[in-house]
Design an enzyme around this catalytic site. Structure first.
Site, PDB file in Angstrom:
ATOM      1  N   GLU A 110      -5.863  -4.649  10.421  1.00  0.00           N
ATOM      2  CA  GLU A 110      -4.851  -3.622  10.649  1.00  0.00           C
ATOM      3  C   GLU A 110      -5.186  -2.840  11.917  1.00  0.00           C
ATOM      4  O   GLU A 110      -5.987  -1.896  11.882  1.00  0.00           O
ATOM      5  CB  GLU A 110      -4.814  -2.641   9.466  1.00  0.00           C
ATOM      6  CG  GLU A 110      -4.448  -3.284   8.148  1.00  0.00           C
ATOM      7  CD  GLU A 110      -3.785  -2.269   7.210  1.00  0.00           C
ATOM      8  OE1 GLU A 110      -2.694  -2.580   6.721  1.00  0.00           O
ATOM      9  OE2 GLU A 110      -4.336  -1.181   7.000  1.00  0.00           O
TER      10      GLU A 110
ATOM     11  N   GLY B 224       2.693  -0.969   4.347  1.00  0.00           N
ATOM     12  CA  GLY B 224       2.752   0.450   4.001  1.00  0.00           C
ATOM     13  C   GLY B 224       4.192   0.881   3.807  1.00  0.00           C
ATOM     14  O   GLY B 224       4.812   0.667   2.756  1.00  0.00           O
ATOM     15  N   GLY B 225       4.773   1.476   4.847  1.00  0.00           N
ATOM     16  CA  GLY B 225       6.122   2.048   4.767  1.00  0.00           C
ATOM     17  C   GLY B 225       7.156   1.136   4.121  1.00  0.00           C
ATOM     18  O   GLY B 225       7.923   1.569   3.251  1.00  0.00           O
TER      19      GLY B 225
ATOM     20  N   ASN C 263       0.870  -1.178   0.000  1.00  0.00           N
ATOM     21  CA  ASN C 263       0.000   0.000   0.000  1.00  0.00           C
ATOM     22  C   ASN C 263       0.909   1.230   0.000  1.00  0.00           C
ATOM     23  O   ASN C 263       1.432   1.612   1.043  1.00  0.00           O
ATOM     24  CB  ASN C 263      -0.892  -0.032   1.257  1.00  0.00           C
ATOM     25  CG  ASN C 263      -1.737   1.222   1.384  1.00  0.00           C
ATOM     26  OD1 ASN C 263      -1.818   2.039   0.463  1.00  0.00           O
ATOM     27  ND2 ASN C 263      -2.379   1.379   2.541  1.00  0.00           N
ATOM     28  N   TRP C 264       1.074   1.794  -1.182  1.00  0.00           N
ATOM     29  CA  TRP C 264       2.026   2.911  -1.302  1.00  0.00           C
ATOM     30  C   TRP C 264       1.476   4.212  -0.730  1.00  0.00           C
ATOM     31  O   TRP C 264       2.193   5.193  -0.618  1.00  0.00           O
ATOM     32  CB  TRP C 264       2.399   3.127  -2.779  1.00  0.00           C
ATOM     33  CG  TRP C 264       3.185   2.011  -3.399  1.00  0.00           C
ATOM     34  CD1 TRP C 264       3.440   0.777  -2.873  1.00  0.00           C
ATOM     35  CD2 TRP C 264       3.833   2.035  -4.681  1.00  0.00           C
ATOM     36  NE1 TRP C 264       4.191   0.029  -3.754  1.00  0.00           N
ATOM     37  CE2 TRP C 264       4.446   0.781  -4.871  1.00  0.00           C
ATOM     38  CE3 TRP C 264       3.942   2.991  -5.695  1.00  0.00           C
ATOM     39  CZ2 TRP C 264       5.167   0.456  -6.021  1.00  0.00           C
ATOM     40  CZ3 TRP C 264       4.653   2.677  -6.839  1.00  0.00           C
ATOM     41  CH2 TRP C 264       5.263   1.422  -6.991  1.00  0.00           C
ATOM     42  N   LYS C 265       0.185   4.235  -0.430  1.00  0.00           N
ATOM     43  CA  LYS C 265      -0.467   5.457   0.082  1.00  0.00           C
ATOM     44  C   LYS C 265      -0.195   6.625  -0.867  1.00  0.00           C
ATOM     45  O   LYS C 265      -0.093   6.414  -2.073  1.00  0.00           O
ATOM     46  CB  LYS C 265      -0.030   5.737   1.525  1.00  0.00           C
ATOM     47  CG  LYS C 265      -0.214   4.491   2.403  1.00  0.00           C
ATOM     48  CD  LYS C 265      -0.082   4.747   3.861  1.00  0.00           C
ATOM     49  CE  LYS C 265      -0.300   3.430   4.610  1.00  0.00           C
ATOM     50  NZ  LYS C 265      -0.274   3.585   6.065  1.00  0.00           N
TER      51      LYS C 265
ATOM     52  N   GLU D 156      -7.043   5.022   7.380  1.00  0.00           N
ATOM     53  CA  GLU D 156      -6.825   6.438   7.023  1.00  0.00           C
ATOM     54  C   GLU D 156      -8.029   6.993   6.268  1.00  0.00           C
ATOM     55  O   GLU D 156      -8.375   8.166   6.415  1.00  0.00           O
ATOM     56  CB  GLU D 156      -5.522   6.576   6.215  1.00  0.00           C
ATOM     57  CG  GLU D 156      -4.302   6.391   7.117  1.00  0.00           C
ATOM     58  CD  GLU D 156      -3.083   5.804   6.429  1.00  0.00           C
ATOM     59  OE1 GLU D 156      -3.015   5.812   5.183  1.00  0.00           O
ATOM     60  OE2 GLU D 156      -2.194   5.312   7.157  1.00  0.00           O
TER      61      GLU D 156
ATOM     62  N   HIS E 116      -9.580   1.407   4.415  1.00  0.00           N
ATOM     63  CA  HIS E 116      -8.351   1.604   5.182  1.00  0.00           C
ATOM     64  C   HIS E 116      -8.616   2.589   6.320  1.00  0.00           C
ATOM     65  O   HIS E 116      -9.406   3.520   6.169  1.00  0.00           O
ATOM     66  CB  HIS E 116      -7.241   2.136   4.260  1.00  0.00           C
ATOM     67  CG  HIS E 116      -5.907   2.142   4.929  1.00  0.00           C
ATOM     68  ND1 HIS E 116      -5.523   3.136   5.795  1.00  0.00           N
ATOM     69  CD2 HIS E 116      -4.885   1.259   4.897  1.00  0.00           C
ATOM     70  CE1 HIS E 116      -4.308   2.860   6.255  1.00  0.00           C
ATOM     71  NE2 HIS E 116      -3.899   1.719   5.717  1.00  0.00           N
TER      72      HIS E 116
ATOM     73  N   SER F 169       2.926  -1.852  10.489  1.00  0.00           N
ATOM     74  CA  SER F 169       4.360  -1.927  10.797  1.00  0.00           C
ATOM     75  C   SER F 169       4.971  -3.301  10.545  1.00  0.00           C
ATOM     76  O   SER F 169       5.875  -3.735  11.268  1.00  0.00           O
ATOM     77  CB  SER F 169       4.636  -1.470  12.237  1.00  0.00           C
ATOM     78  OG  SER F 169       4.226  -0.118  12.403  1.00  0.00           O
TER      79      SER F 169
ATOM     80  N   GLY G  99       1.963   2.532  10.734  1.00  0.00           N
ATOM     81  CA  GLY G  99       2.936   3.613  10.593  1.00  0.00           C
ATOM     82  C   GLY G  99       3.591   4.035  11.895  1.00  0.00           C
ATOM     83  O   GLY G  99       4.238   5.071  11.970  1.00  0.00           O
TER      84      GLY G  99
HETATM   85  P1  PGA Z   1       2.524   0.473   7.696  1.00  0.00           P
HETATM   86  O1  PGA Z   1       1.087   0.675   6.978  1.00  0.00           O
HETATM   87  O2  PGA Z   1       3.083  -0.817   7.168  1.00  0.00           O
HETATM   88  O3  PGA Z   1       3.328   1.664   7.270  1.00  0.00           O
HETATM   89  O4  PGA Z   1       2.259   0.422   9.163  1.00  0.00           O
HETATM   90  C1  PGA Z   1       0.236  -0.405   6.761  1.00  0.00           C
HETATM   91  C2  PGA Z   1      -1.029   0.087   6.135  1.00  0.00           C
HETATM   92  O5  PGA Z   1      -1.466   1.188   6.481  1.00  0.00           O
HETATM   93  O6  PGA Z   1      -1.636  -0.587   5.270  1.00  0.00           O
END
Ligand code: PGA
Length: 257
Positions: A168, A235-236, A9-11, A98, A96, A214, A174
């Site tokens: 999640e 994500g990251g 997930n590159w956001k 967010e 998600h 994470s 994050g």
């Molecule tokens: P993260 O994000 O790996 O940076 O914690 C995961 C996500 O939001 O899908």
């Protein structure tokens, strides 16, 4: 046995040029991927076409990070499921945290998006998860169960073959603070059991449940070794080729057991 799936997930990261560069690196890193592991890249909308071209002929698949609950029409700023399919997407991340937190998405809205995605042939990766205060007050199971019921409302057993759920925990996204493998597996097991009661035991048995929050090259193996953890939503660590491919290696390792 369920295959493993690792989705990036590159956001809101990576320009078109940066997308091409990262996929170029991933292509060399992921030459010998076994069929037991599926890799899905979810770049921003503006990079989908470039990414679709760049992954042609590789084992990587394409996903988007959101979709409109409406069909094509007068909805300024929105993207329809039909557009995602024509841009090369097979998957779409929905609900998600967010999106829920910053854009007010409710389970009902996510459910409408799931319907649109499925109707267009996309596989939804539906996110659920509790906040820190919900975990601390002991309501994790109730919160997650409510979300699962809400986002799956109206779906029939046959459609569940396409559905992927991502657990999640909001406090792990994050933050560098991942759920322990046992914490993750407990919630995954609960979700699978719930899906078994909502549908059938075999729907539950076949359901892919990813962990997100994470996940990184250091903790991936122990999370992915859990019996009910079928992959990761990253994500990251999906923004760097070496970290993302190390997580994929961990998935390959765990799929051999
Ligand atoms: P993260 O994000 O790996 O940076 O914690 C995961 C996500 O939001 O899908």
């Amino acid at each position: 046995m369920r295959n493993k799936l690792i989705a990036g997930n590159w956001k809101m990261n990576k320009t078109v040029e940066e997308t091409a560069a990262l996929i170029g690196q991933l292509k060399s890193a992921l030459k010998n991927l076994p069929p037991s592991v599926t890799v899905v890249l979810c770049p921003p909308f503006t990079s989908l076409t470039t990414a679709s071209g760049a992954i042609t002929g590789t084992v990587m698949k394409l996903g988007a990070q959101n979709v409109s609950q409406n069909d094509d029409g007068a909805f300024t700023g929105e993207i329809s499921a039909r557009m995602l399919v024509s841009a090369g997407c097979e998957y779409v991340i929905l609900g998600h945290s967010e999106r829920r937190q910053y854009f007010g998405e409710s389970d009902k809205l996510v459910n409408m998006k799931v319907r649109k995605g499925l109707d267009s042939g996309l596989r939804p990766i539906i996110c659920v998860g509790e906040t820190l205060s919900e975990r601390e007050s002991g309501t994790t199971e109730a919160v997650v169960a409510d979300q699962v019921k809400g986002v799956l409302a109206g779906l029939i057993s046959g459609e569940m073959e396409k559905v992927i759920i991502a657990y999640e925990p909001v406090w792990a996204i994050g933050t560098g603070k991942n759920a322990t493998p046992e914490q993750a597996n407990d919630v995954h097991r609960m979700i699978r059991k719930l899906v078994g009661t909502l549908y059938t035991p075999s729907v539950a048995e076949d359901l892919l449940i990813l962990y997100g929050g994470s996940m990184n090259p250091q903790n991936a193996s122990s999370l992915l070794a859990q019996p009910d953890v079928d992959g990761g939503l990253i994500g990251g660590a999906s923004l760097k080729s070496d970290a993302f491919s190390a997580i994929i290696d961990a998935a390959i390792g765990s799929s051999r057991h």
